[in-house]
Structures are given as structure tokens and as C-alpha cells.
Scaffold this active site. Structure first.
Site, mmCIF file in Angstrom:
data_model
loop_
_atom_site.group_PDB
_atom_site.id
_atom_site.type_symbol
_atom_site.label_atom_id
_atom_site.label_comp_id
_atom_site.label_asym_id
_atom_site.label_seq_id
_atom_site.Cartn_x
_atom_site.Cartn_y
_atom_site.Cartn_z
ATOM 1 N N TYR A 245 6.932 -1.238 -2.521
ATOM 2 C CA TYR A 245 5.641 -1.250 -3.209
ATOM 3 C C TYR A 245 5.431 -2.504 -4.040
ATOM 4 O O TYR A 245 4.310 -3.013 -4.152
ATOM 5 C CB TYR A 245 5.471 0.041 -4.037
ATOM 6 C CG TYR A 245 5.142 1.192 -3.126
ATOM 7 C CD1 TYR A 245 6.095 2.149 -2.775
ATOM 8 C CD2 TYR A 245 3.889 1.266 -2.520
ATOM 9 C CE1 TYR A 245 5.801 3.158 -1.883
ATOM 10 C CE2 TYR A 245 3.583 2.274 -1.624
ATOM 11 C CZ TYR A 245 4.539 3.213 -1.292
ATOM 12 O OH TYR A 245 4.233 4.201 -0.383
ATOM 13 N N ARG B 51 4.087 -5.018 -1.755
ATOM 14 C CA ARG B 51 2.650 -4.821 -1.493
ATOM 15 C C ARG B 51 1.818 -5.276 -2.691
ATOM 16 O O ARG B 51 0.733 -5.836 -2.527
ATOM 17 C CB ARG B 51 2.391 -3.360 -1.126
ATOM 18 C CG ARG B 51 3.067 -3.030 0.191
ATOM 19 C CD ARG B 51 2.885 -1.651 0.685
ATOM 20 N NE ARG B 51 1.498 -1.269 0.868
ATOM 21 C CZ ARG B 51 1.146 0.003 1.048
ATOM 22 N NH1 ARG B 51 2.068 0.938 1.030
ATOM 23 N NH2 ARG B 51 -0.119 0.323 1.217
ATOM 24 N N ASP C 216 -5.095 -0.085 -3.016
ATOM 25 C CA ASP C 216 -5.135 -1.514 -3.374
ATOM 26 C C ASP C 216 -6.100 -1.844 -4.514
ATOM 27 O O ASP C 216 -6.059 -2.955 -5.058
ATOM 28 C CB ASP C 216 -5.457 -2.373 -2.127
ATOM 29 C CG ASP C 216 -6.761 -1.947 -1.413
ATOM 30 O OD1 ASP C 216 -6.833 -2.090 -0.174
ATOM 31 O OD2 ASP C 216 -7.705 -1.486 -2.095
ATOM 32 N N HIS D 10 -5.053 8.951 -2.448
ATOM 33 C CA HIS D 10 -3.633 8.679 -2.196
ATOM 34 C C HIS D 10 -3.007 7.863 -3.313
ATOM 35 O O HIS D 10 -1.943 7.271 -3.148
ATOM 36 C CB HIS D 10 -3.439 7.962 -0.854
ATOM 37 C CG HIS D 10 -3.674 8.868 0.322
ATOM 38 N ND1 HIS D 10 -3.797 8.393 1.602
ATOM 39 C CD2 HIS D 10 -3.815 10.209 0.402
ATOM 40 C CE1 HIS D 10 -3.995 9.418 2.427
ATOM 41 N NE2 HIS D 10 -4.024 10.530 1.726
ATOM 42 N N CYS E 152 12.193 4.842 -17.304
ATOM 43 C CA CYS E 152 11.264 5.578 -18.177
ATOM 44 C C CYS E 152 11.998 5.781 -19.499
ATOM 45 O O CYS E 152 13.202 5.687 -19.570
ATOM 46 C CB CYS E 152 10.946 6.940 -17.542
ATOM 47 S SG CYS E 152 9.860 7.942 -18.601
ATOM 48 N N GLY F 5 -12.887 2.666 8.563
ATOM 49 C CA GLY F 5 -11.612 1.961 8.573
ATOM 50 C C GLY F 5 -10.404 2.859 8.466
ATOM 51 O O GLY F 5 -9.410 2.511 7.817
ATOM 52 N N THR F 6 -10.476 4.037 9.105
ATOM 53 C CA THR F 6 -9.313 4.915 9.084
ATOM 54 C C THR F 6 -9.059 5.459 10.478
ATOM 55 O O THR F 6 -9.977 5.780 11.218
ATOM 56 C CB THR F 6 -9.478 6.076 8.070
ATOM 57 O OG1 THR F 6 -8.282 6.868 8.064
ATOM 58 C CG2 THR F 6 -10.667 6.959 8.380
ATOM 59 N N ASN G 14 -15.619 1.610 12.800
ATOM 60 C CA ASN G 14 -14.261 1.260 13.203
ATOM 61 C C ASN G 14 -14.360 0.451 14.497
ATOM 62 O O ASN G 14 -15.090 0.847 15.397
ATOM 63 C CB ASN G 14 -13.459 2.548 13.448
ATOM 64 C CG ASN G 14 -11.975 2.312 13.517
ATOM 65 O OD1 ASN G 14 -11.516 1.338 14.106
ATOM 66 N ND2 ASN G 14 -11.198 3.197 12.887
#
Ligand code: BV8
Ligand code: ZN
Length: 250
Positions: free
Chosen positions: A67, A70, A104, A119, A148, A187-188, A213
Site C-alpha cells: 500500500y 501505491r 485513491d 472500499h 499504534c 470503469g469497473t 467501459n
């Protein structure tokens, strides 16, 4: 395609409640990799190694490296014309609900408000043990995995496979899909549930459902129209057409 665009513009011009579901395809033109198309993320990473709760328990460092990579790739990324077109569409309707599977943050950076991130987000982290939330979670992470205060480590606030979607967020997206006149699936690949089912629910409740799409998807047959093109081209074109219909200059 032009006839379909005209038909969609006519329907949209008369709509008052619109709900949208987007996936990684709307960020593709910003240079963000998708998941399941060629050279997508799942070609280079095993989902089981980086996007499940078991992976977090087994190898938190490996999940964070995925992650954090990303998040690093997002530093040079800008929203594209598709994101901006959705932000431009929103005020044209009595109600407009944007739910995204993307983590994003590009919809927000393009000016969309009240985005339902079903998500989660790359830009938040939380602790599964004590519930602490760090929002925004700074980039670069000071340390990975980030400790944490409770002695455990934080995890990205991203919905992993096998995890429930954030209840209130998904309930809001479901309510909007149930009550809209027009729904979009943009776009999925429509393979990840339960998010993929939102436009299907809209259609079942009588909405006109539009897919945008370049490729057909498993759910294309469930939709009223499938506009076969990239979101960064189709959406700005649709905005122009809706304006012309509403101004009577179409
Ligand atoms: C859950 C992590 C249960 C964040 C992701 C039925 C019901 C419920 C669950 C399931 C079910 N069947 C199966 C399941 C399990 C699973 C699932 O759906 N598996 C699939 C793969 C079969 N679902 C889950 O695990 C979900 N959790 O249901 O838990 C539960 C319930 C209660 C209590 C406890 C547990 C959780 C799902 C979320 C998983 N997390 N990602 C991240 O790293 O990003 S999913 C991941 O896939 C991303 O979020 C992504 O957004 C999502 C969907 O992918 P797409 O966005 O569609 O991307 P893809 O590459 O597939 O397609 C891109 C498309 O864009 C293509 O069609 C392409 O043609 C198009 N495109 C390309 N360029 C453009 C374009 N379109 C327009 N313009 C362009 N320029
Ligand atoms: Zn904690």
C-alpha cells in the site's frame, strides 16, 4: 455510440436523482493501474499476500509495502477529465450520489463532495485492536508497519477481501441506488461484490442504468446502455450533450 450518447443525454436531462459507482477504470487515464486488465495489479501481486486480513496478520510489513508503493505512485497522479466531469455533473441534479470502489482519493481532488468510499482509502489508517483512526495518515509513513499507541500496529483503512464494507457508507450507497432515476457503472469489471451489485439494484428498482467501459463486463447484459469508451472521453461528452438538451440547443 453517438445514438447511444444522445439517448443517454435525453434520459439524463430529465433525471432528478442520479447514483454512480466507479471502479479503477476511471483512474486508468490518470496512470493508476487497474486490477484485472492486462498489466493490472493482480498480475504482479498475489491478492492473498497483500489484500486479505490473513495477510495483515501474517506479514503486516508486506501489506504495508504494497500500500505504501501505491501511495508513492499516487504522488505524481492527477485527476483526469472523467473525474472532473462527474464533479461537473453533480450540481445538475436534485440529488447525485457518487460511490467509488477506488481508494485513491482522485474524485475528491477533482471536486466531488460526499464521496462514498465503499472500499476505504489509501489516505487513512486505523488499529483493529483499539479502534484508533489516523485520518489523514501521512505519506510517507514514518515507519512500516506503523506502531499504534496501544502496542499493536496500524493497518491501511482499506477494505480487504473477506472484510465487511463500512456499514454506514455502504448503506448510504445502497439507499441512493434504490431511489435513483439513473444509475451509472463506470470503469469497473463488476466482479467484486457486494459493491458491483449497486447498479443492478438500481435497475431492479426501475432506474435507467448506464455502463461506461471500453470493454463489456459480466453485468453488461443487466444494464440499459453500455457506452463502449474511456470515461475520460465519454463523460465530458455526456456533460456537453446534457447541457445542450436542457438549453434546448441539442
Ligand atoms: C465481503 C482492496 C463478506 C483495496 C478490494 C458475493 C457477495 C459478497 C462477497 C462476495 C461475493 N462473491 C464473492 C465475494 C467475496 C469478495 C469478492 O467479491 N471476490 C471477487 C473477486 C469474486 N468480496 C469481498 O471479499 C468483499 N467483502 O463481501 O465480505 C463479509 C460480509 C459481512 C461481514 C464480514 C464479511 C470485499 C471486497 C473489497 C475487496 N477490496 N480492494 C485496494 O487495494 O484497492 S477490491 C478491488 O477490486 C478494488 O477495490 C477495486 O476497486 C475492486 C473492483 O475492481 P475494479 O475497480 O472493477 O477494477 P478491475 O481492474 O477489475 O476493472 C477495471 C475496469 O475498468 C475494466 O472493466 C476495464 O475495462 C475498465 N477500464 C479500463 N480503462 C478504462 C476503463 N473504464 C473506463 N474508462 C477507462 N479509461
Ligand atoms: Zn491500537
Amino acid at each position: 455510440m453517438t445514438a447511444d450518447l444522445d439517448r443517454v443525454a435525453e434520459v439524463l436531462a430529465g433525471a432528478s436523482r442520479v447514483s454512480v459507482l466507479t471502479g479503477s477504470g476511471i483512474s486508468a487515464e490518470s496512470g493508476v493501474p487497474t486490477f484485472r486488465t492486462e498489466d493490472g495489479l493482480w498480475e504482479n501481486y498475489r491478492l492473498e499476500d497483500v489484500a486479505t486480513p490473513e495477510a495483515v496478520a501474517r506479514n503486516p510489513r508486506g501489506v504495508w509495502e504494497f500500500y505504501e508503493m501505491r501511495r508513492a505512485n499516487m504522488q505524481a497522479v492527477q485527476p483526469n477529465a472523467g473525474h472532473f466531469a462527474l464533479a461537473e455533473l453533480a450540481p445538475m441534479f436534485e440529488s447525485f450520489t457518487l460511490a467509488t470502489q477506488n481508494i485513491d482519493g482522485l474524485h475528491q481532488r477533482a471536486g466531488s463532495a460526499d464521496v462514498l468510499e465503499v472500499h476505504g482509502s489509501l489516505w487513512r489508517a486505523h488499529c483493529d485492536h483499539c479502534g484508533r483512526v489516523v485520518d489523514p495518515f501521512p505519506f510517507p509513513a514514518p515507519e512500516i508497519p506503523p506502531p499504534c499507541g496501544c502496542g499493536e500496529v496500524l493497518r491501511p483503512s482499506v477494505v480487504l477481501f473477506g472484510e465487511a464494507l463500512p456499514h454506514d457508507v455502504f448503506a448510504a450507497a445502497t439507499a441512493a441506488a434504490s431511489e435513483c432515476d439513473v444509475a451509472f457503472s463506470i470503469g469497473t469489471s463488476s466482479v467484486v461484490w457486494p459493491a458491483a451489485g449497486l447498479p443492478v439494484l438500481a435497475g431492479e428498482r426501475g432506474a435507467f442504468v448506464i455502463e461506461i467501459n471500453p470493454a463489456a463486463t459480466e453485468l453488461t447484459p443487466a444494464f440499459d446502455v453500455s457506452l463502449r469508451g474511456p470515461a475520460g472521453t465519454v463523460l465530458p461528452d455526456l456533460v456537453r450533450r446534457v447541457r445542450r438538451v436542457r438549453e434546448g440547443t441539442a
